[in-house]
Design a protein around this motif. Structure first.
Motif, PDB file in Angstrom:
ATOM      1  N   ALA A 172      43.831  43.203  38.441  1.00  0.00           N
ATOM      2  CA  ALA A 172      44.593  41.906  38.731  1.00  0.00           C
ATOM      3  C   ALA A 172      44.570  40.947  37.674  1.00  0.00           C
ATOM      4  O   ALA A 172      45.425  40.355  37.321  1.00  0.00           O
ATOM      5  N   LEU A 209      46.194  42.066  44.213  1.00  0.00           N
ATOM      6  CA  LEU A 209      47.347  42.507  43.473  1.00  0.00           C
ATOM      7  C   LEU A 209      48.525  41.672  44.108  1.00  0.00           C
ATOM      8  O   LEU A 209      49.390  41.387  43.238  1.00  0.00           O
ATOM      9  N   THR A 215      54.088  42.439  41.116  1.00  0.00           N
ATOM     10  CA  THR A 215      53.584  43.677  41.776  1.00  0.00           C
ATOM     11  C   THR A 215      54.233  43.977  42.845  1.00  0.00           C
ATOM     12  O   THR A 215      55.133  43.194  43.529  1.00  0.00           O
TER      13      THR A 215
END
Length: 318
Positions: A172, A209, A215
């Motif tokens: 991340a 994330l 994402t």
């Protein structure tokens, strides 16, 4: 016929006479991450895929690199381009490149030059239990791999991320530094429920994330949660993933033929249909097609806006 158009965000095709796939080559063992793959270690064609997807109003599909010998990665892409020219599938390709390769710049350029290539995948699953690992070490921690990841932006390539939850917090931080690179998490984030705190680690990793706007996640790969998965096991996981990412960042995918090792195609898609049935029609259209259209730049246009009026009581409703 389903009532919204379906873009399958993750399929595989292979010709085992043309391309070498080490993982589809005997001898087969049952102790690896997939178990024995003997049942699918044969050619899988567009015709077979269309037959599997016949009940699902499929209008497009994204092919994700299928574990070819890395020396033949570009050969696989070129073969797929020829297949797509002849069969109108796959619609787009996520190709292979080893991001820690000293020649990665040239590899990315060669892959990106192919008309349907939209992204790259390099499987990076690493786990302290060697039986679960796809790699001998956590590549994502290396400076070389991270430099290769940074090059994706230059070639306008997304990255399909197949990792384990324990790797997600560090990833991340990397993904946050490269906000221009779309990252699509594969197979529901591959929770390792057998780990002592497996569900909590998966939830924390996905939360890290999901906090990043670049994402998205594929609702797929249920056989990697458990080979003998049940609706009762996977439905709460699907609900959590959708809650974390929202319908605008979830993509429905079959992962065929790999996931047919664990359950038939229609059963895999059926539980995904059930898990998304309560959402609005626009939200279902997003998850079942429009998100893949946007992220993989498919150019399907009006095909995703056609309302399907035909109904059959024997067919799934999305």
């Amino acid at each position: 016929m389903a009532d919204v158009p379906f873009v399958d965000a993750h399929i595989h095709l292979w010709d085992v006479q043309r391309i070498r796939y080490p993982w589809l080559t005997p001898p087969f063992a049952d102790d690896g991450p997939n178990g024995s793959v003997a049942a699918i270690a044969r050619d899988f064609t567009v015709a077979e895929y269309r037959a599997q997807a016949a009940r699902w109003n499929m209008v497009g599909a994204v092919h994700v690199e299928a574990g070819a010998d890395p020396a033949q990665a570009l050969d696989e892409t070129r073969w797929l381009e020829a297949v797509a020219d002849a069969e109108q599938l796959p619609t787009a390709i996520v190709a292979f490149a080893a991001l820690d390769d000293p020649q990665v710049e040239q590899v990315l350029a060669a892959q990106a030059a192919q008309p349907r290539v939209r992204g790259i995948r390099q499987i990076v699953n690493w786990h302290s239990d060697a039986r679960r690992s796809y790699q001998p070490r956590d590549l994502t921690r290396s400076a070389a791999w991270q430099a290769g990841f940074a090059m994706l932006k230059r070639h306008r390539l997304s990255f399909d991320l197949q990792c384990y939850p324990g790797q997600m917090p560090a990833l991340a931080a990397l993904i946050a530094r490269h906000a221009e690179v779309p990252v699509i998490i594969n197979h529901l984030g591959m929770p390792v429920l057998a780990d002592p705190h497996g569900r909590e680690e998966w939830r924390a990793g996905l939360r890290a994330l999901a906090a990043l706007p670049n994402t998205a996640i594929k609702l797929s790969g249920l056989g990697f949660v458990a080979r003998d998965w049940t609706d009762a096991l996977v439905r709460p996981l699907l609900a959590e993933a959708i809650d974390l990412f929202g319908p605008a960042r979830c993509l429905i995918a079959s992962d065929t033929p790999t996931d047919t090792l664990f359950a038939p195609f229609d059963r895999c898609l059926g539980v995904l249909a059930d898990a998304t049935a309560a959402f609005s029609r626009d939200e279902r259209r997003a998850m079942w097609g429009r998100n893949a259209e946007r992220l993989y730049r498919l150019g399907l246009g009006a095909r995703l806006d056609i309302a399907v009026e035909t109904r059959s009581t024997s067919c799934p409703t999305l």
